[in-house]
Design an enzyme around this catalytic site. Structure first.
Site, PDB file in Angstrom:
ATOM      1  CE  LYS A  11      32.263  16.879  97.470  1.00 52.27           C
ATOM      2  NZ  LYS A  11      31.323  17.992  97.284  1.00 52.27           N
TER       3      LYS A  11
ATOM      4  CD  GLN B  53      29.097  19.029  94.363  1.00 56.07           C
ATOM      5  OE1 GLN B  53      29.319  18.172  95.203  1.00 56.07           O
ATOM      6  NE2 GLN B  53      29.917  20.053  94.178  1.00 56.07           N
TER       7      GLN B  53
ATOM      8  CG  ASP C  81      28.688  20.628 102.101  1.00 56.36           C
ATOM      9  OD1 ASP C  81      29.847  20.167 102.138  1.00 56.36           O
ATOM     10  OD2 ASP C  81      27.925  20.521 101.131  1.00 56.36           O
TER      11      ASP C  81
END
Ligand code: NDP
Length: 291
Positions: free
Chosen positions: A53, A97, A120
């Protein structure tokens, strides 16, 4: 034989579009978008995901930061990092994460992220906005699937879609997004307690597998001509031949499907591309110039 949907190629298109948007934002005097990733512990898969990412951010002209905490970090330690990033005006997107070490309640952390920086789209406020059809951000994996369908010319309106798997991250939002006005699919959301799953799957013009069971979905589960989108990423043991497998038996399914995504190289690269898209959008929203 099915048309293979090339997720790498489509993700690269999306990343180029994001890079162009970022360059335009900067040229107009706007901020450089910045994504802060938070990584707790030493989970090898998580480290790879975060590194990918970050690399993708840099290539698109997006700044990336990494906050690392040890396995032993407490919920309070992690909340303190999230609060600091929430308060930092140079940070536009925050990504924690998952999975987190067992002692930390994921829901508490995801709710602590400023919804404006929640790239997200896991915060209940963003989930609610999405369900009401007024999304601030779309969750990255289901959004990636929608883009794969759209850019491959797979129609959704009036089609029967079956989503297998009902997680908050993939299955549930996927089903909701396909059913929304404008996409207009008729959606069945299946799970581990669905009776006669092969029969249910055979009704699908669009079959989305988000289960986490290698090659569970075989050829005889698929309606001829269907679009089969495989979200599953399963690491095979050496006994199973090693490498990665999806939830769909790709070779067999490709003989009957109309379109199919491979694993790797299907949905995975799209998830990262849509994260960049959301980070760019977060910077636009912060600057008051979102389109
Ligand atoms: P979860 O484990 O959270 O959810 C799995 C879902 O599958 C559950 O709803 C479960 O049902 C259902 N399920 C489990 N076994 C069966 C079965 N035998 N028959 C029918 N349904 C079943 O997984 P995620 O949604 O987080 O992830 C799913 C897969 O997608 C994983 O392989 C993951 O690695 C991958 N993934 C890939 C991403 C990408 O970028 N490509 C991003 C995120 C995930 P129940 O609710 O009844 O338990």
């Amino acid at each position: 034989m099915a048309e293979i949907i090339d997720g790498k190629r489509i993700a690269s298109q999306v990343r180029d579009e994001v890079a162009a948007g970022v360059a335009k934002l900067k040229a107009a005097g706007g901020p450089t978008p910045c994504l802060a990733a938070v990584l707790v512990g030493e989970n090898p898969a998580s480290q790879v995901y975060v590194r990918n990412k970050q690399r993708a951010c840099e290539r698109a002209g997006i700044d990336s930061r990494l906050e690392r905490l040890p396995d032993t970090a407490s919920e309070a330690d992690l909340l303190a990092v999230v609060e600091r990033l929430n308060a930092d005006p140079a940070v536009h997107g925050i990504l924690v994460q998952l999975p987190l070490p067992g002692a930390i309640a994921e829901a508490n952390i995801l709710r602590a992220i400023d919804p404006a920086k929640d790239v997200d789209a896991f915060h209940p406020e963003n989930v609610g906005l999405m369900i009401q059809g007024q999304p601030r951000y779309l969750p990255c994996t289901p959004h990636g699937v929608l883009e794969l369908l759209r850019r491959s010319g797979v129609p959704t309106a009036g089609k029967q879609a079956v989503v297998v798997g009902r997680s908050d991250i993939v299955g549930k939002p996927m089903a909701m997004l396909l059913a929304q006005r404008g996409r207009d699919a008729t959606v069945t959301l299946a799970h581990s307690l669905t009776p006669d799953l092969p029969r249910v799957c055979r009704t699908a013009d669009i079959l989305i597998a988000a289960v986490g069971r290698p090659r569970m979905i075989g050829k005889d589960w698929i309606k001829p001509g269907a679009a089969v989108i495989d979200v599953g990423i399963n690491r095979l043991s050496d006994d199973e031949g090693g490498g990665l497998a999806g939830d769909v038996d790709f070779e067999a399914a490709a003989e009957v499907a109309g379109w199919i995504t491979p694993v790797p190289g299907g949905v995975g690269p799209m998830t990262v591309a849509m994260l960049l898209h959301n980070t760019h959008r977060a910077a636009q929203l912060a600057a008051g110039v979102a389109d």
